[in-house]
Design a protein around this motif. Structure first.
Motif, PDB file in Angstrom:
ATOM      1  N   LEU A 171       0.768  -1.153   0.122  1.00 24.88           N
ATOM      2  CA  LEU A 171      -0.170  -0.036   0.081  1.00 24.88           C
ATOM      3  C   LEU A 171       0.795   1.135  -0.189  1.00 24.88           C
ATOM      4  O   LEU A 171       0.280   2.538   0.203  1.00 24.88           O
ATOM      5  N   LEU A 172       2.190   1.028  -0.156  1.00 25.92           N
ATOM      6  CA  LEU A 172       2.996   2.292   0.065  1.00 25.92           C
ATOM      7  C   LEU A 172       2.947   3.009  -1.160  1.00 25.92           C
ATOM      8  O   LEU A 172       2.657   2.848  -2.334  1.00 25.92           O
ATOM      9  N   LYS A 173       2.647   4.547  -0.823  1.00 27.17           N
ATOM     10  CA  LYS A 173       2.437   5.542  -1.758  1.00 27.17           C
ATOM     11  C   LYS A 173       3.518   6.460  -1.888  1.00 27.17           C
ATOM     12  O   LYS A 173       3.695   7.114  -2.945  1.00 27.17           O
ATOM     13  N   SER A 174       4.382   6.795  -0.962  1.00 25.23           N
ATOM     14  CA  SER A 174       5.280   7.666  -0.966  1.00 25.23           C
ATOM     15  C   SER A 174       6.603   7.148  -0.228  1.00 25.23           C
ATOM     16  O   SER A 174       6.576   6.752   0.742  1.00 25.23           O
ATOM     17  N   LEU A 175       7.585   7.085  -1.232  1.00 21.84           N
ATOM     18  CA  LEU A 175       9.165   6.452  -0.324  1.00 21.84           C
ATOM     19  C   LEU A 175      10.023   7.669  -0.863  1.00 21.84           C
ATOM     20  O   LEU A 175      10.322   7.883  -2.039  1.00 21.84           O
ATOM     21  N   ASP A 176      10.749   8.033   0.399  1.00 24.67           N
ATOM     22  CA  ASP A 176      11.761   9.077   0.401  1.00 24.67           C
ATOM     23  C   ASP A 176      12.940   8.510   1.034  1.00 24.67           C
ATOM     24  O   ASP A 176      13.191   8.612   2.248  1.00 24.67           O
ATOM     25  N   LEU A 235       3.183   5.803 -10.597  1.00 26.67           N
ATOM     26  CA  LEU A 235       4.213   6.851 -10.121  1.00 26.67           C
ATOM     27  C   LEU A 235       3.835   8.216 -10.935  1.00 26.67           C
ATOM     28  O   LEU A 235       3.441   8.337 -12.017  1.00 26.67           O
ATOM     29  N   GLU A 236       3.886   9.231 -10.138  1.00 26.72           N
ATOM     30  CA  GLU A 236       3.628  10.677 -10.735  1.00 26.72           C
ATOM     31  C   GLU A 236       4.864  11.511 -10.328  1.00 26.72           C
ATOM     32  O   GLU A 236       5.393  12.400 -11.237  1.00 26.72           O
ATOM     33  N   ARG A 237       5.531  11.215  -9.273  1.00 27.23           N
ATOM     34  CA  ARG A 237       6.798  11.883  -9.092  1.00 27.23           C
ATOM     35  C   ARG A 237       8.211  10.840  -9.129  1.00 27.23           C
ATOM     36  O   ARG A 237       8.245   9.920  -8.016  1.00 27.23           O
ATOM     37  N   PHE A 238       8.905  10.969  -9.708  1.00 25.35           N
ATOM     38  CA  PHE A 238      10.137   9.782  -9.753  1.00 25.35           C
ATOM     39  C   PHE A 238      11.670  10.605  -9.977  1.00 25.35           C
ATOM     40  O   PHE A 238      11.727  11.218 -11.028  1.00 25.35           O
ATOM     41  N   ASP A 239      12.226  10.547  -9.085  1.00 27.03           N
ATOM     42  CA  ASP A 239      13.440  11.149  -8.906  1.00 27.03           C
ATOM     43  C   ASP A 239      14.612  10.300  -8.413  1.00 27.03           C
ATOM     44  O   ASP A 239      14.888   9.765  -7.367  1.00 27.03           O
ATOM     45  N   LEU A 240      15.589  10.187  -9.500  1.00 28.20           N
ATOM     46  CA  LEU A 240      16.863   9.236  -9.441  1.00 28.20           C
ATOM     47  C   LEU A 240      18.017  10.205  -9.553  1.00 28.20           C
ATOM     48  O   LEU A 240      19.229   9.596  -9.629  1.00 28.20           O
ATOM     49  N   SER A 241      17.879  11.458  -9.341  1.00 28.33           N
ATOM     50  CA  SER A 241      19.162  12.569  -9.696  1.00 28.33           C
ATOM     51  C   SER A 241      20.281  12.239  -8.708  1.00 28.33           C
ATOM     52  O   SER A 241      20.137  11.736  -7.551  1.00 28.33           O
ATOM     53  N   ALA A 242      21.341  12.584  -9.061  1.00 27.91           N
ATOM     54  CA  ALA A 242      22.657  12.874  -8.435  1.00 27.91           C
ATOM     55  C   ALA A 242      23.070  11.291  -7.818  1.00 27.91           C
ATOM     56  O   ALA A 242      23.224  11.280  -6.600  1.00 27.91           O
ATOM     57  N   CYS A 271       2.668   2.963  -5.596  1.00 27.56           N
ATOM     58  CA  CYS A 271       3.525   4.111  -5.174  1.00 27.56           C
ATOM     59  C   CYS A 271       3.463   5.415  -6.154  1.00 27.56           C
ATOM     60  O   CYS A 271       3.360   5.343  -7.380  1.00 27.56           O
ATOM     61  N   ILE A 272       3.090   6.538  -5.437  1.00 23.22           N
ATOM     62  CA  ILE A 272       2.976   7.661  -6.386  1.00 23.22           C
ATOM     63  C   ILE A 272       4.175   8.426  -6.490  1.00 23.22           C
ATOM     64  O   ILE A 272       4.832   9.250  -7.485  1.00 23.22           O
ATOM     65  N   SER A 273       4.941   8.467  -5.104  1.00 18.54           N
ATOM     66  CA  SER A 273       6.154   9.361  -5.291  1.00 18.54           C
ATOM     67  C   SER A 273       7.604   8.498  -4.834  1.00 18.54           C
ATOM     68  O   SER A 273       7.419   7.859  -3.834  1.00 18.54           O
ATOM     69  N   LEU A 274       8.552   8.365  -5.793  1.00 19.19           N
ATOM     70  CA  LEU A 274       9.641   7.679  -5.423  1.00 19.19           C
ATOM     71  C   LEU A 274      10.806   8.761  -5.543  1.00 19.19           C
ATOM     72  O   LEU A 274      11.038   9.009  -6.842  1.00 19.19           O
ATOM     73  N   ASN A 275      11.538   9.063  -4.421  1.00 21.61           N
ATOM     74  CA  ASN A 275      12.685   9.861  -4.378  1.00 21.61           C
ATOM     75  C   ASN A 275      13.777   9.529  -3.862  1.00 21.61           C
ATOM     76  O   ASN A 275      13.984   8.944  -2.622  1.00 21.61           O
ATOM     77  N   LEU A 276      14.712   8.986  -4.557  1.00 24.07           N
ATOM     78  CA  LEU A 276      16.357   8.410  -4.138  1.00 24.07           C
ATOM     79  C   LEU A 276      17.600   9.366  -4.542  1.00 24.07           C
ATOM     80  O   LEU A 276      18.599   8.958  -4.642  1.00 24.07           O
TER      81      LEU A 276
END
Length: 968
Positions: A239-244, A288-295, A264-269
């Motif tokens: 049920l995870l929706k946001s993982l930072d 997914l709506e926000r997907f960040d693998l930067s840096a 999951c809607i937001s994944l920020n790594l």
């Protein structure tokens, strides 16, 4: 004692008043009134809390259970209350919600909160609570569902007892200074739905077992020091929706179980050390709506399956090692608004289909893209014309011309195509970009002139056209760009004069017209540009007198060099005088045209010369006499202080230093704001040179220990002859004692006699910033991140001071201390308030060691001293931290002023050379350069040009998190 007696009498009378009513009423009213009595309520928010009011359910912030009529909710969010959370609240036996967020509560968290049997929600967010989280808070966890202690000053480890609070659904301990590892049983909280430990100092690996949290919706461990990999069983949290997990030191690849997180809607790594290729199964995370693998260190191609993320709104893959071309499958991401793949190694032509997606942000900078800026048909780009706000194609290998259609982007705010191989001219349609704030065409091969239509870009704040082949005159129509702050046209072939129209751009901070073929004179009205930080017209053909006044009185020579016909006092090249036609005199006459005798004039000049000489001699004698008097007074003061100190120390040995406050006619008055007033080693330790920590303009500092075990730093003031009366002194010191902030050294108490005053301060163990930067025995060179954190922490401390209407007056690296966590603490603040008046001669003599930090207005008696003098010192401090150099360096045959050196390097395009060599190039230029620029702006000669410290904090946070805004 009197205050305590009055309080007891008040409470006793209150008990009599409520004795006749029901016990429930007694408990609720008594608990609330006693709680209120211990608070400071600056805005009188709790006026309605009156024991004479029978219905406490109508009091502000109070809600009652309609069935029992007992207080069930206490919600005082944002009331600006201060004080401690006392035991009186225990009388609210049916309390279910306790919300004291966004106030100024201080002290430690009271363990009595664990005794509430009905409490479901505790919200203490955004206060000034300190110390550790008490372990007993969770030992008797009965009905607690959610607890938030975010944005306080809590330290220590997360208590293991948290794992036994099985009823918890939400935990938020973010933005504190918690350390250690996660409790091993944290994943046993099977009912947990939200977990936020972000922005702390937590370390170690993230333990396995997270799959047991079936109801988990949100996990935020951002900005800690976690290492290792993402738990392999993360996919069990269906049920995870946001993982930072951003801004940690995690490594490895993405665990395969993650593909099961289909909700999951937001994944920020962002900002870790993940590596390898992004797996194709990433397309299975379809929500997914926000997907960040930067840096990170991801490599290989961007997978085609990313096109399966049809709900995707923000995609950030920047600062990795991706290769190949952008997958055309992205055209299936019909909801995409922001695409950032900058600073990779992507190749191929600039894909035209990007402009058919209706994006708001497109950043492809720092890749290896080729081809031309060809846009698809106008009809297919209708959505982008309305939506695109940020377009960054800089630092690629694009060729061809800038297309006319660029002007159709009616919402464009940021346009950067610099550092490519673009040719042709600047399209006249640039004037149609009415919302554009930044336009950067620099470092290309553009030709032609600046179109007159440039004046139509009325929102323009920054225009950069340097390093092209542009010709013609600088158009006067540019004055219509009234918001312009930065105009950089250097290294082109512009001719003609510097247009007078520039003087109407009153917000200008940076003007660089160097290395062109400009001619004529500089408009004298340029001195009206009060915000100038840089004005570089070097290497042109300008002539005549340099403008006099304002910025131009201190303009660096490097900014006007290469113009041999310029003259003025700054250049040490006087301008040729314009002589009137010679007057033919009658040789028989001894008078001038006004009838005055020439011999009389000569005699008058001699008299003037004599008076000037006498004034100079008199001034010298006066100064010498003043030095003798001040020296004599200082000797007397020190002698008096020594005698008073000896008496105080005798008192201490006789145990006369008792609990605060104590007043003795013979020994003085010792007051501690909290804790035990006595010293373990006795106050005679203050005379021990081994305990001396340092000396400053206001006195020497010693270390000792209080009876409650706290180490403290004691400043023995040496301004007794100048200090206020005891009443005024105590009033000012108590004001300073109330100022509490994690980036300020806390004032713990004071000691007073007419000839001796001591200030008792919090002891900060790691010494001063000066020691870390400049003393040879400091072997640990500060990293860039440590320096940035010190800059930000110091800024926050000063901002808090200014909010409390306190000016520091003495900002320098010896007054910035570093604690054991590497955090900055500003000390010695507000000492000038102890003087009878802010006399600049006295003040400057007391802080003469601050040479290089002192704002220029100290030298001008007519300019008001404000918080902006602190901003100036802070600007110098920034440059000192970044460069590792002292504000003023004395060479064998020269004196180097740090501000001038850095400003000159910035103008010459070699500012990165100024960064401390001890960093060995290990610093992010995208942070360092803006920080240097901010330092120069803060150290502006004109106070009104300097930002306030609140603005400085916001700018630093933008520099630290560039995705949230732009600052150049």
């Amino acid at each position: 004692m009197l205050l305590t007696l009055l309080t007891l009498l008040f409470l006793a009378s209150l008990l009599v008043v409520v004795h006749s009513t029901d016990p429930a009423f007694n408990d609720d009213v008594l608990g609330l009134i006693v709680f209120k009595a211990g608070l400071t309520d600056p805005h009188s928010k709790l006026t309605s809390w009156n024991e004479d009011d029978d219905n406490r359910c109508n009091w502000v912030g109070i809600q009652c259970d309609p069935r029992t009529n007992r207080v069930s909710e206490l919600q005082l969010h944002g009331f600006s209350l201060s004080g401690h959370i006392g035991r009186s609240l225990l009388r609210l036996q049916f309390l279910r919600v306790l919300s004291l967020s966004n106030n100024n509560f201080s002290g430690t968290i009271n363990p009595i909160l664990a005794q509430f049997e009905t409490l479901r929600i505790i919200d203490l967010t955004q206060n000034s609570l300190s110390g550790s989280i008490p372990d007993e808070l969770f030992r008797q966890c009965r009905s607690l569902r959610a607890i938030s202690l975010a944005q306080n000053n809590l330290s220590g480890q997360i208590p293991d007892s948290l794992s036994s609070c099985s009823t918890l659904e939400g935990v938020n301990f973010s933005s504190n200074q918690l350390s250690g590892s996660l409790p091993s049983g944290i994943w046993s909280l099977s009912g947990l739905r939200s977990l936020d430990f972000s922005d702390n100092l937590l370390e170690g690996v993230i333990p396995l077992g997270i799959e047991s949290l079936f109801d988990l919706r949100t996990v935020n461990l951002r900005q800690n020091k976690f290492i290792g990999q993402i738990p392999q069983d993360i996919g069990g949290c269906l049920l995870l929706k946001s993982l930072d997990f951003s801004e940690n030191s995690l490594s490895g690849g993405l665990p395969e179980s993650m593909q099961r997180l289909s909700l999951c809607i937001s994944l920020n790594l962002r900002g870790n050390s993940f590596n390898g290729e992004v797996p194709d199964w990433i397309g299975d995370m379809r929500s997914l709506e926000r997907f960040d693998l930067s840096a990170n260190n991801f490599s290989g191609p961007i997978p085609n399956s990313i096109g399966d993320l049809q709900f995707l709104k923000e995609l950030n893959l920047s600062e990795n090692e991706f290769t190949g071309s952008l997958p055309e499958s992205l055209t299936s991401c019909i909801n995409l608004l922001a695409l950032d793949v900058s600073k990779n190694s992507l190749t191929g032509n600039l894909p035209s289909w990007i402009f058919e997606l209706g994006l708001q942000t497109v950043s492809l900078t720092g890749n290896k893209l080729t081809g031309t800026m060809e846009f698809p048909s106008v009809s297919s780009m209708a959505a982008s014309f309305q939506s695109l706000q940020i377009l960054d194609l800089s630092s690629n290998s694009l060729s061809g011309e800038i297309p006319l259609v660029i002007a159709r982007f009616s919402s464009l705010r940021f346009l950067n195509v610099s550092q490519n191989s673009l040719i042709g001219s600047i399209p006249a349609t640039i004037g149609e970009l009415r919302t554009a704030q930044v336009v950067d065409f620099s470092f290309n091969q553009l030709m032609g002139s600046i179109p007159l239509e440039i004046g139509g870009a009325v929102s323009l704040q920054e225009l950069r056209l340097e390093q092209n082949f542009l010709t013609g005159k600088i158009p006067s129509e540019i004055e219509n760009c009234s918001s312009l702050t930065s105009l950089v046209l250097s290294k082109n072939n512009f001719t003609g004069p510097v247009p007078l129209a520039i003087v109407n751009l009153t917000d200008l901070q940076i003007v660089d017209l160097s290395f062109n073929n400009l001619s004529g004179t500089l408009p004298k009205e340029l001195t009206n540009l009060s915000h100038l930080v840089i004005f570089n017209v070097s290497h042109n053909h300008l002539q005549g007198e340099l403008p006099v006044g304002g910025f131009f009185n201190t303009i660096p020579l490097s900014s006007i060099s290469g113009n041999p016909s310029l003259c003025g006092s700054v250049l040490n090249h006087s301008c040729p005088s314009v002589h009137p036609k010679p007057i033919v005199l009658n040789p028989n006459s001894s008078t001038n045209s006004n009838g005055t005798s020439f011999s009389s004039n000569l005699h008058h000049k001699r008299i003037v010369l004599s008076i000037s000489t006498l004034i100079a001699i008199g001034a010298a004698v006066f100064i010498a006499l003043g030095v003798v008097i001040v020296t004599f007074l200082n000797l007397q003061v020190r002698s008096s202080m020594s005698r008073s100190a000896a008496a105080a120390f005798t008192m201490s040995r006789d145990d006369d230093f008792s609990h605060s406050p104590t007043t003795e006619s013979n020994y003085g008055k010792l007051v501690m704001f909290s804790g035990d007033a006595g010293f373990v080693a006795g106050a005679q330790a203050l005379l021990n040179k081994d305990c001396e920590l340092g000396r400053g303009g206001f006195g020497a500092v010693y270390q000792t220990v209080l009876q409650d075990g706290r180490p403290v730093a004691i400043k023995k003031l040496n301004i007794s002859s100048l200090i206020k009366s005891q009443e005024d002194f105590e009033r000012e010191v108590k004001k300073l004692g109330k100022i509490r902030h994690c980036n300020l050294v806390a004032l713990e108490g004071y000691y007073w006699t007419p000839s001796l005053q001591l200030l008792i301060n919090e002891y900060v163990c790691s010494g001063s910033l000066y020691k870390h930067l400049h003393e040879e025995q400091s072997n640990n060179c500060l990293s860039w991140q440590q320096r940035f954190n010190i800059i930000l922490g110091t800024a926050k401390g000063l901002a808090h001071l200014h909010q409390a209407n306190v000016i520091h007056y003495n900002i320098k690296s010896t007054n910035v201390l570093i604690d054991n966590l590497g955090e900055a603490k500003v000390g010695d603040f507000g000492l000038a308030r102890l003087l009878p008046t802010i006399d600049r001669c006295i003040l400057s003599s007391k802080i003469q060691s601050a040479l290089g930090y002192m704002a220029p207005e100290f030298a001008c008696q007519t300019v008001k001293i404000t918080e902006k003098c602190d901003v100036y010192g802070f600007g110098v401090l920034i440059l000192e931290l970044v460069t590792g150099k002292r504000p003023v360096e004395y060479m064998e045959d020269d004196v180097v002023v740090l501000c001038d050196m850095v400003r000159g390097a910035l103008e010459e395009g070699r500012v990165e050379e100024c960064v401390d060599g001890g960093l060995s190039g290990n610093f992010p230029a995208e942070e360092a350069i803006p920080v240097i620029k901010l330092g120069l702006i803060c150290a502006s000669q004109v106070p009104s040009n300097r930002p306030d410290m609140g603005e400085v904090v916001r700018i630093l946070e933008l520099i630290q998190c560039p995705s949230e805004g732009e600052w150049v």
